[in-house]
Design a protein around this motif. Structure first.
Motif, PDB file in Angstrom:
ATOM      1  N   GLU A 149      14.869  66.880  13.526  1.00  0.00           N
ATOM      2  CA  GLU A 149      13.901  67.236  14.566  1.00  0.00           C
ATOM      3  C   GLU A 149      12.634  67.840  13.984  1.00  0.00           C
ATOM      4  N   THR A 150      12.751  68.624  12.929  1.00  0.00           N
ATOM      5  CA  THR A 150      11.553  69.239  12.354  1.00  0.00           C
ATOM      6  C   THR A 150      10.672  68.195  11.688  1.00  0.00           C
ATOM      7  N   ALA A 151      11.277  67.198  11.081  1.00  0.00           N
ATOM      8  CA  ALA A 151      10.483  66.140  10.448  1.00  0.00           C
ATOM      9  C   ALA A 151       9.726  65.350  11.500  1.00  0.00           C
ATOM     10  N   MET A 152      10.346  65.111  12.649  1.00  0.00           N
ATOM     11  CA  MET A 152       9.669  64.386  13.718  1.00  0.00           C
ATOM     12  C   MET A 152       8.532  65.216  14.307  1.00  0.00           C
ATOM     13  N   ARG A 153       8.722  66.531  14.391  1.00  0.00           N
ATOM     14  CA  ARG A 153       7.705  67.400  14.968  1.00  0.00           C
ATOM     15  C   ARG A 153       6.489  67.517  14.053  1.00  0.00           C
ATOM     16  N   ASP A 154       6.712  67.545  12.727  1.00  0.00           N
ATOM     17  CA  ASP A 154       5.626  67.713  11.766  1.00  0.00           C
ATOM     18  C   ASP A 154       4.937  66.402  11.402  1.00  0.00           C
ATOM     19  N   ARG A 155       5.448  65.298  11.888  1.00  0.00           N
ATOM     20  CA  ARG A 155       4.905  63.977  11.554  1.00  0.00           C
ATOM     21  C   ARG A 155       3.544  63.770  12.183  1.00  0.00           C
ATOM     22  N   LYS A 156       2.652  63.111  11.456  1.00  0.00           N
ATOM     23  CA  LYS A 156       1.329  62.783  11.989  1.00  0.00           C
ATOM     24  C   LYS A 156       1.461  61.650  13.003  1.00  0.00           C
ATOM     25  N   PRO A 157       0.671  61.655  14.049  1.00  0.00           N
ATOM     26  CA  PRO A 157       0.733  60.549  15.004  1.00  0.00           C
ATOM     27  C   PRO A 157       0.189  59.266  14.384  1.00  0.00           C
ATOM     28  N   ASP A 158       0.736  58.137  14.816  1.00  0.00           N
ATOM     29  CA  ASP A 158       0.304  56.839  14.292  1.00  0.00           C
ATOM     30  C   ASP A 158      -1.052  56.427  14.837  1.00  0.00           C
ATOM     31  N   THR A 159      -1.409  56.917  15.994  1.00  0.00           N
ATOM     32  CA  THR A 159      -2.666  56.516  16.605  1.00  0.00           C
ATOM     33  C   THR A 159      -3.765  57.510  16.266  1.00  0.00           C
ATOM     34  N   VAL A 160      -4.973  57.009  16.212  1.00  0.00           N
ATOM     35  CA  VAL A 160      -6.128  57.848  15.958  1.00  0.00           C
ATOM     36  C   VAL A 160      -6.661  58.319  17.301  1.00  0.00           C
ATOM     37  N   ILE A 161      -6.787  59.615  17.471  1.00  0.00           N
ATOM     38  CA  ILE A 161      -7.295  60.157  18.719  1.00  0.00           C
ATOM     39  C   ILE A 161      -8.809  60.238  18.621  1.00  0.00           C
ATOM     40  N   ILE A 162      -9.475  59.602  19.567  1.00  0.00           N
ATOM     41  CA  ILE A 162     -10.933  59.559  19.570  1.00  0.00           C
ATOM     42  C   ILE A 162     -11.437  60.657  20.495  1.00  0.00           C
ATOM     43  N   PRO A 163     -12.193  61.610  19.966  1.00  0.00           N
ATOM     44  CA  PRO A 163     -12.676  62.692  20.827  1.00  0.00           C
ATOM     45  C   PRO A 163     -13.691  62.180  21.846  1.00  0.00           C
ATOM     46  N   PRO A 164     -13.781  62.826  23.005  1.00  0.00           N
ATOM     47  CA  PRO A 164     -14.763  62.391  24.006  1.00  0.00           C
ATOM     48  C   PRO A 164     -16.191  62.598  23.509  1.00  0.00           C
ATOM     49  N   HIS A 165     -17.090  61.808  24.022  1.00  0.00           N
ATOM     50  CA  HIS A 165     -18.489  61.825  23.610  1.00  0.00           C
ATOM     51  C   HIS A 165     -19.347  62.186  24.822  1.00  0.00           C
ATOM     52  N   LYS A 166     -20.557  62.629  24.569  1.00  0.00           N
ATOM     53  CA  LYS A 166     -21.486  62.990  25.648  1.00  0.00           C
ATOM     54  C   LYS A 166     -21.738  61.789  26.569  1.00  0.00           C
ATOM     55  N   TYR A 167     -21.774  60.588  25.985  1.00  0.00           N
ATOM     56  CA  TYR A 167     -21.979  59.361  26.750  1.00  0.00           C
ATOM     57  C   TYR A 167     -20.868  59.176  27.788  1.00  0.00           C
ATOM     58  N   ASP A 168     -19.636  59.521  27.401  1.00  0.00           N
ATOM     59  CA  ASP A 168     -18.508  59.390  28.330  1.00  0.00           C
ATOM     60  C   ASP A 168     -18.688  60.284  29.553  1.00  0.00           C
ATOM     61  N   LEU A 169     -19.168  61.493  29.330  1.00  0.00           N
ATOM     62  CA  LEU A 169     -19.401  62.406  30.451  1.00  0.00           C
ATOM     63  C   LEU A 169     -20.513  61.881  31.365  1.00  0.00           C
ATOM     64  N   GLU A 170     -21.509  61.225  30.778  1.00  0.00           N
ATOM     65  CA  GLU A 170     -22.587  60.637  31.582  1.00  0.00           C
ATOM     66  C   GLU A 170     -22.086  59.454  32.410  1.00  0.00           C
ATOM     67  N   ARG A 171     -21.118  58.715  31.888  1.00  0.00           N
ATOM     68  CA  ARG A 171     -20.576  57.534  32.571  1.00  0.00           C
ATOM     69  C   ARG A 171     -19.529  57.888  33.617  1.00  0.00           C
TER      70      ARG A 171
END
Length: 123
Positions: A46-68
């Motif tokens: 369980e600890t190895a699964m918790r400390d594992r990096k996610p496979d997907t890249v998380i894209i932070p929101p951008h100012k353009y997204d808030l405008e849209r």
């Protein structure tokens, strides 16, 4: 059953499939793992699964997204030629819906290419 009536098994299947209500359903037996197979199965740490990096890249929101956001649409409301980039994190998911020739508008296309390059470098 086919042998009993002197026909091929295909004839029985041909009659049974369209008339399923006439035949009783029998659940298939599930093969349970033996004690030996259970011992061999590796257990997840369980600890190895918790400390594992996610496979997907998380894209932070951008100012353009808030405008849209005021122009955003739900997935079922999108029409062909509108950007399908998700601009929020759910409840319900909203998409950019800017006019485009492909899947994404020009801004989101450039962000997607940049993220792809970053992910490729990390591997």
């Amino acid at each position: 059953m086919a042998r009993r009536f002197g026909v091929s098994p295909n004839v029985v299947v041909g009659i049974a499939l369209p008339n399923r209500a006439l035949f009783s359903w029998k659940p298939r037996a599930r093969k349970l793992p033996t004690a030996r197979e259970q011992e061999r199965a590796p257990r997840k740490d369980e600890t190895a699964m918790r400390d594992r990096k996610p496979d997907t890249v998380i894209i932070p929101p951008h100012k353009y997204d808030l405008e849209r956001l005021p122009f955003a649409k739900r997935l079922l409301e999108l029409r062909p030629g509108e950007c399908i980039w998700p601009i929020n994190d759910g409840s319900p998911f909203l998409f950019c819906a800017a006019k485009t020739a492909g899947k994404y508008c020009q801004h989101h296309q450039s962000r997607a290419v940049a993220v792809h390059r970053i992910a490729k470098r990390e591997k």
